[in-house]
Design a protein around this motif. Sequence first.
Motif, short mmCIF file in Angstrom:
data_model
loop_
_atom_site.label_atom_id
_atom_site.label_comp_id
_atom_site.label_asym_id
_atom_site.label_seq_id
_atom_site.Cartn_x
_atom_site.Cartn_y
_atom_site.Cartn_z
N PRO A 78 34.25 62.72 -1.03
CA PRO A 78 35.20 61.59 -1.19
C PRO A 78 36.02 61.31 0.06
CG PRO A 78 35.26 63.03 -3.12
CD PRO A 78 34.43 63.74 -2.10
N ALA A 79 36.16 62.30 0.94
CA ALA A 79 36.91 62.08 2.17
C ALA A 79 36.24 61.02 3.05
CB ALA A 79 37.04 63.39 2.95
N TYR A 157 38.07 57.77 -8.85
CA TYR A 157 37.06 56.77 -9.23
C TYR A 157 37.58 55.35 -9.12
CZ TYR A 157 34.23 60.59 -11.26
OH TYR A 157 33.48 61.72 -11.45
N ALA A 158 38.86 55.15 -9.41
CA ALA A 158 39.43 53.80 -9.29
C ALA A 158 39.42 53.33 -7.83
CB ALA A 158 40.85 53.78 -9.85
N GLU A 159 39.69 54.25 -6.92
CA GLU A 159 39.65 53.91 -5.50
C GLU A 159 38.22 53.61 -5.06
OE1 GLU A 159 40.73 53.40 -1.44
OE2 GLU A 159 41.72 53.12 -3.37
N LEU A 160 37.26 54.35 -5.59
CA LEU A 160 35.85 54.08 -5.28
C LEU A 160 35.47 52.68 -5.76
CD1 LEU A 160 33.10 55.14 -4.25
CD2 LEU A 160 32.70 56.02 -6.57
N VAL A 311 42.14 64.47 -12.24
CA VAL A 311 41.04 64.59 -13.21
C VAL A 311 41.32 63.73 -14.43
CG1 VAL A 311 39.95 66.18 -14.86
CG2 VAL A 311 40.21 66.87 -12.47
N GLU A 312 42.54 63.80 -14.94
CA GLU A 312 42.90 62.99 -16.10
C GLU A 312 42.88 61.50 -15.78
OE1 GLU A 312 43.22 63.86 -19.25
OE2 GLU A 312 42.58 65.84 -18.55
N LYS A 313 43.32 61.14 -14.57
CA LYS A 313 43.27 59.73 -14.16
C LYS A 313 41.83 59.23 -14.13
CE LYS A 313 44.20 56.58 -10.33
NZ LYS A 313 44.63 56.43 -8.91
#
Length: 344
Positions: A78-79, A157-160, A311-313
């Motif tokens: 992810p980096a 995931y939202a950033e992705l 993780v929860e986000k």
Amino acid sequence: MTIVHIGLGKTATTTLQKHVFPELARLGGYRFNDPHLVALLIKGNALKLSTEEKDDIARKLKAERHFISLEGLVNWNPAFWQWAADRNLELFGPATSILISVREPIEWMTSVYQQVIHEGNVVQPHEFFVDRDELATLAPLASPTRLDYFCSDLLDYAELDRLYSDRFDQVVIVDVSQIARMDFVDELFDLDTAIVDGLRSRFDNATSENRSYSLRAMKLTFARERLLRRFGLKTFGSADRRYHDYLALARAWARTPSMTEHRDARRSLLRRLATGRLPTWRGLMQAGLDRILPYEKFHLPKDVKINLDLVEKNRRFIAERVLPNYPPLRPRLDKPQTDLDTSR
């Protein structure tokens, strides 16, 4: 329009690439994983492409419709997700449909870590998972071509979703728990219900591909590595590849009709034994030990550095952004709805 499945890896990608995507591309009038394109993209994952090579990609994409599935395009780390998104925009252009498959974050990180072990990069989980401060210290050692460390503080995931929605005309995200439904196909293709049901059957009946090591196989792998290090040795893993290894890998995949036409692991192991050739450690674990003995799943240690808030986000993102896109499952034409396994 080009369709590109960029990953994430470890989300049934091998099964899709081997059993579903080639037929889906054929039905939709697309060329699936053109060998020359795939070879260039594999090379571009590790090495800088020349201007001529980039122009070659552009010409091929313009000449006919392509469906590409290469999970390394998103980058396993992810980096480097933003770096990969910029590179994909340069290679494919904004008029591209991007397909992203995701998975419950703890399960995904566990599988990613095990994939690192599969590839011979044997590192303990406490050495692999780091926090944001440690990652900043390790930054000079980081490279988009290898996954030496993983920071869950960056797994968003939202950033992705934002990275690709800001760059491309269409972004389709599917959770691995819903892949068997094949509803994501409707967002990319205009196919009859009967055809989609056929693709669903293909996925349902496909053999499991690239299953992660069991707990027993992981323990044996760590024990083997400890023994090697007593003699000043180590496993030669994917992170040890040099320039010529990447070129050889790209050429080898270019010779294959589909980059994922892997031999069945069990048959490969038996064939190797019958011809007197030594099987690989990975083959012994996946096609031998883990098929003969009861399979016990490996779990990350509880004290490994995982950002549980994020993780929860990510779980909420799947529940609120991804899952609502799927209506109640359409009835199967060949068997009752209640018989369909959607747990994969």
